[in-house]
Scaffold this motif. Structure first.
Motif, short mmCIF file in Angstrom:
data_model
loop_
_atom_site.label_atom_id
_atom_site.label_comp_id
_atom_site.label_asym_id
_atom_site.label_seq_id
_atom_site.Cartn_x
_atom_site.Cartn_y
_atom_site.Cartn_z
N LEU A 81 36.90 41.93 43.93
CA LEU A 81 38.04 41.93 43.01
C LEU A 81 37.70 41.18 41.73
O LEU A 81 38.02 41.63 40.63
CB LEU A 81 39.28 41.33 43.70
N SER A 82 37.04 40.04 41.87
CA SER A 82 36.70 39.24 40.69
C SER A 82 35.82 40.06 39.73
O SER A 82 36.02 40.03 38.50
CB SER A 82 35.98 37.95 41.10
N GLU A 83 34.87 40.80 40.29
CA GLU A 83 33.99 41.63 39.46
C GLU A 83 34.76 42.77 38.80
O GLU A 83 34.51 43.12 37.65
CB GLU A 83 32.84 42.18 40.30
N LYS A 84 35.70 43.35 39.54
CA LYS A 84 36.50 44.44 38.99
C LYS A 84 37.35 43.94 37.82
O LYS A 84 37.46 44.62 36.79
CB LYS A 84 37.42 45.04 40.06
N LEU A 85 37.93 42.75 37.99
CA LEU A 85 38.77 42.20 36.92
C LEU A 85 37.93 41.94 35.66
O LEU A 85 38.35 42.25 34.54
CB LEU A 85 39.45 40.92 37.38
N ARG A 86 36.75 41.39 35.85
CA ARG A 86 35.85 41.12 34.71
C ARG A 86 35.43 42.43 34.06
O ARG A 86 35.42 42.55 32.83
CB ARG A 86 34.63 40.33 35.20
N GLU A 87 35.06 43.41 34.87
CA GLU A 87 34.60 44.69 34.36
C GLU A 87 35.72 45.37 33.53
O GLU A 87 35.46 45.88 32.43
CB GLU A 87 34.20 45.59 35.51
N LEU A 88 36.95 45.34 34.04
CA LEU A 88 38.07 45.96 33.33
C LEU A 88 38.31 45.27 31.99
O LEU A 88 38.56 45.94 30.97
CB LEU A 88 39.32 45.93 34.19
N ARG A 89 38.22 43.95 31.99
CA ARG A 89 38.43 43.21 30.73
C ARG A 89 37.31 43.51 29.74
O ARG A 89 37.56 43.74 28.55
CB ARG A 89 38.51 41.71 31.00
N ASP A 90 36.08 43.55 30.23
CA ASP A 90 34.94 43.85 29.36
C ASP A 90 35.05 45.25 28.76
O ASP A 90 34.71 45.45 27.58
CB ASP A 90 33.63 43.71 30.12
N VAL A 118 48.12 40.99 40.63
CA VAL A 118 47.21 42.13 40.66
C VAL A 118 47.91 43.37 40.10
O VAL A 118 47.31 44.14 39.33
CB VAL A 118 46.67 42.38 42.08
N ILE A 119 49.16 43.55 40.43
CA ILE A 119 49.93 44.68 39.91
C ILE A 119 50.05 44.56 38.39
O ILE A 119 49.92 45.55 37.66
CB ILE A 119 51.33 44.77 40.57
N ARG A 120 50.28 43.34 37.89
CA ARG A 120 50.37 43.13 36.43
C ARG A 120 49.04 43.48 35.77
O ARG A 120 49.01 44.07 34.69
CB ARG A 120 50.78 41.70 36.11
N PHE A 121 47.93 43.07 36.40
CA PHE A 121 46.62 43.44 35.86
C PHE A 121 46.50 44.95 35.77
O PHE A 121 46.08 45.49 34.74
CB PHE A 121 45.48 42.90 36.74
N ALA A 122 46.86 45.65 36.84
CA ALA A 122 46.75 47.11 36.86
C ALA A 122 47.62 47.74 35.77
O ALA A 122 47.20 48.70 35.12
CB ALA A 122 47.14 47.64 38.24
N ILE A 171 48.54 46.33 32.89
CA ILE A 171 47.95 46.04 31.58
C ILE A 171 46.74 46.92 31.32
O ILE A 171 46.55 47.43 30.22
CB ILE A 171 47.60 44.54 31.47
N TYR A 172 45.91 47.11 32.36
CA TYR A 172 44.72 47.94 32.21
C TYR A 172 45.03 49.43 32.32
O TYR A 172 44.14 50.26 32.15
CB TYR A 172 43.66 47.55 33.24
#
Length: 136
Positions: free
Chosen positions: A3-12, A47-51, A53-54
């Motif tokens: 999950l941490s890698e997915k969050l970083r990848e989405l932000r990048d 996590v839902i908020r991240f989804a 926003i992305y």
């Protein structure tokens, strides 16, 4: 992928800084950093908020979160803090002494995540202002 890698990848992919994302999420930049390094695990609503926003598939992030969190069969809440923690003791006493506060917190917990963030921010702002007035 974690999950941490997915969050970083989405932000990048969006070419956003942690500060930019933190402003959008209405949280501190260090919280974003802890999520992206795996030092902290965001809750389901976050996590839902991240989804949102992305503008991505919620399942892409939620499935990974489900693997990180313990599988709890019984309904209810899991208290991660130790009951010996003095802060938890004060909070439990406050909830016992103030049943209306307990009801309000349950209602807050059940609110839509965006509305919940608004009230969290309002409460913390009121407390911060009160502390500043006490210092004067």
């Amino acid at each position: 992928m974690a999950l941490s890698e997915k969050l970083r990848e989405l932000r990048d992919k969006q070419n956003w800084s942690q500060e930019t994302l933190a402003d959008m999420m209405k949280m501190h930049r260090s919280t974003i950093s802890r999520y992206e390094t795996g030092k902290a695990i965001p809750n389901y609503q976050t996590v839902i908020r991240f989804a949102e926003i992305y503008k991505g598939e919620k399942e892409y992030l939620v499935d990974e979160l489900n693997q990180l969190l313990p599988n709890v069969e019984a309904p209810g809440f899991v208290l991660k803090e130790k009951l010996e923690d003095p802060d938890i003791g004060m909070i439990l006493q406050l909830l016992q002494d103030e049943p209306d506060l307990k009801k309000a917190l349950v209602e807050l917990h059940l609110m839509h995540p965006k509305r919940k963030i608004f009230y969290y921010d309002a409460i913390t702002t009121f407390i911060r202002v009160n502390k500043m007035q006490d210092k004067m």
